[in-house]
Write an enzyme that holds these catalytic residues in place. Structure first.
Site, PDB file in Angstrom:
ATOM      1  N   TYR A 150       0.885  -1.173   0.000  1.00  0.00           N
ATOM      2  CA  TYR A 150       0.000   0.000   0.000  1.00  0.00           C
ATOM      3  C   TYR A 150       0.916   1.215   0.000  1.00  0.00           C
ATOM      4  O   TYR A 150       1.595   1.481   0.986  1.00  0.00           O
ATOM      5  CB  TYR A 150      -0.883  -0.018   1.252  1.00  0.00           C
ATOM      6  CG  TYR A 150      -1.935   1.073   1.299  1.00  0.00           C
ATOM      7  CD1 TYR A 150      -3.282   0.761   1.138  1.00  0.00           C
ATOM      8  CD2 TYR A 150      -1.593   2.405   1.516  1.00  0.00           C
ATOM      9  CE1 TYR A 150      -4.258   1.759   1.187  1.00  0.00           C
ATOM     10  CE2 TYR A 150      -2.546   3.404   1.550  1.00  0.00           C
ATOM     11  CZ  TYR A 150      -3.883   3.075   1.394  1.00  0.00           C
ATOM     12  OH  TYR A 150      -4.846   4.057   1.434  1.00  0.00           O
ATOM     13  N   THR A 200      11.124   0.340   2.630  1.00  0.00           N
ATOM     14  CA  THR A 200      11.202   1.745   2.248  1.00  0.00           C
ATOM     15  C   THR A 200      12.052   2.598   3.190  1.00  0.00           C
ATOM     16  O   THR A 200      12.212   2.279   4.372  1.00  0.00           O
ATOM     17  CB  THR A 200       9.769   2.336   2.217  1.00  0.00           C
ATOM     18  OG1 THR A 200       9.820   3.748   1.996  1.00  0.00           O
ATOM     19  CG2 THR A 200       9.052   2.111   3.536  1.00  0.00           C
ATOM     20  N   TYR A 253       2.141   5.229   6.667  1.00  0.00           N
ATOM     21  CA  TYR A 253       2.804   4.369   5.683  1.00  0.00           C
ATOM     22  C   TYR A 253       4.102   3.810   6.260  1.00  0.00           C
ATOM     23  O   TYR A 253       4.354   2.603   6.220  1.00  0.00           O
ATOM     24  CB  TYR A 253       3.072   5.170   4.400  1.00  0.00           C
ATOM     25  CG  TYR A 253       3.980   4.465   3.418  1.00  0.00           C
ATOM     26  CD1 TYR A 253       3.562   3.315   2.749  1.00  0.00           C
ATOM     27  CD2 TYR A 253       5.256   4.967   3.145  1.00  0.00           C
ATOM     28  CE1 TYR A 253       4.394   2.668   1.844  1.00  0.00           C
ATOM     29  CE2 TYR A 253       6.088   4.336   2.240  1.00  0.00           C
ATOM     30  CZ  TYR A 253       5.654   3.187   1.589  1.00  0.00           C
ATOM     31  OH  TYR A 253       6.491   2.552   0.710  1.00  0.00           O
TER      32      TYR A 253
END
Length: 286
Positions: free
Chosen positions: A63, A103, A127
């Site tokens: 996502y 990430t 996130y």
């Protein structure tokens, strides 16, 4: 022949792995995306995994709507965290190898130097929080996993900064781009090649690795490079991030130290400027 399950196959990284798959006849690739391998449904993850019986899983699915995640945290957590916990357990129990992509957003962006793999994470966005939770679950449930953190991903596939800049530069006379967030872009084709090189090396060293292209630039610098490559006349102005508020906080500094992946796997990242030219040339020839 090793069977490789690739999730998120229609995204930027998954699409680039598809492009390279033909160079690896010793692997059988099974490409799946949200329609046939939804990561927000635990039972379907399990049943699909058992039906495919992969030897290796490359999890490219995530996502990634960073701002939307601030108000859609349940779905973001299901895909970026809970699904990874399930996948990792399935891989561990079946003996399959797992490569999971993470990430730079797991860091807070306050470091004065490039982040190393063992630096303390401190995500500032939903996130980032969900991606860090996915990393933790991955290593807990399948300690033999490889996690690759990356940053600023772009490709001729999907939506990304490069394609957005090219569109806006064609529509407008001038653009304002943030100049106080620093990192290094990652061409998804280069990251795809790195992952496949690791899998083809017959050398499996579990743990977290960092990978991006070389270079230390701001988003403004990146936009200027895009403008120059495309020979656009649009004026690009640098502005502070405070002038461009977003729902999710971005790391001000997210350069990744790539020493580990260079040492362990002999990976030599390409400078971002070289990869950007390659990508834009490919984009122009489509």
């Amino acid at each position: 022949m090793k069977r490789i399950l690739v999730t998120g196959a229609n995204g930027q990284l998954g699409s680039e792995i598809k492009e390279l798959a033909g160079n690896y006849p010793n692997f059988e690739f099974i490409f799946t995306d949200i329609a046939d391998f939804p990561l927000d449904k635990e039972q379907e993850i399990t049943s699909n995994f058992k039906a495919i019986q992969p030897d290796i899983v490359i999890n490219c699915a995530a996502y990634t709507a960073v701002d939307k995640a601030e108000t859609d945290s349940v779905v973001a957590d299901a895909i970026n965290h809970l699904a990874i916990a399930t996948l990792a357990t399935l891989c561990h129990d079946s003996g399959a190898k797992l490569v999971h992509v993470s990430t730079d957003y797991v860091f807070d962006g306050t470091s004065p130097v490039a982040y190393k793999e063992d630096d303390q994470p401190n995500p500032k966005s939903v996130y980032g929080v969900t991606k860090l939770a996915g990393e933790i679950a991955c290593l807990k449930n399948c300690p033999e996993s490889i996690i690759i953190r990356t940053a600023w991903v772009y490709s001729e596939f999907g939506n990304n900064f490069v394609k957005t800049m090219l569109r806006l530069m064609s529509e407008r006379d001038s653009l304002n781009v943030v100049n106080d967030q620093v990192g290094s872009p990652t061409y998804a084709a280069d990251l795809a090649q790195v992952i496949l090189t690791i899998l083809d090396s017959n050398k499996w060293e579990p743990g977290i690795y960092h990978y991006s292209n070389e270079g230390e630039i701001s988003w403004f610098d990146f936009a200027v490079a895009i403008k120059e490559n495309a020979q656009k006349s649009c004026i690009v102005r640098g502005i502070p991030a405070s002038n461009y508020p977003t729902p999710a906080e971005r790391p001000a500094y997210s350069l990744l130290d790539k020493s580990k992946i260079k040492t362990v796997y002999g990976i030599e990242p390409i400078d971002y400027s070289v990869s950007l030219k390659i990508m834009m040339k490919r984009l122009g020839s489509e």
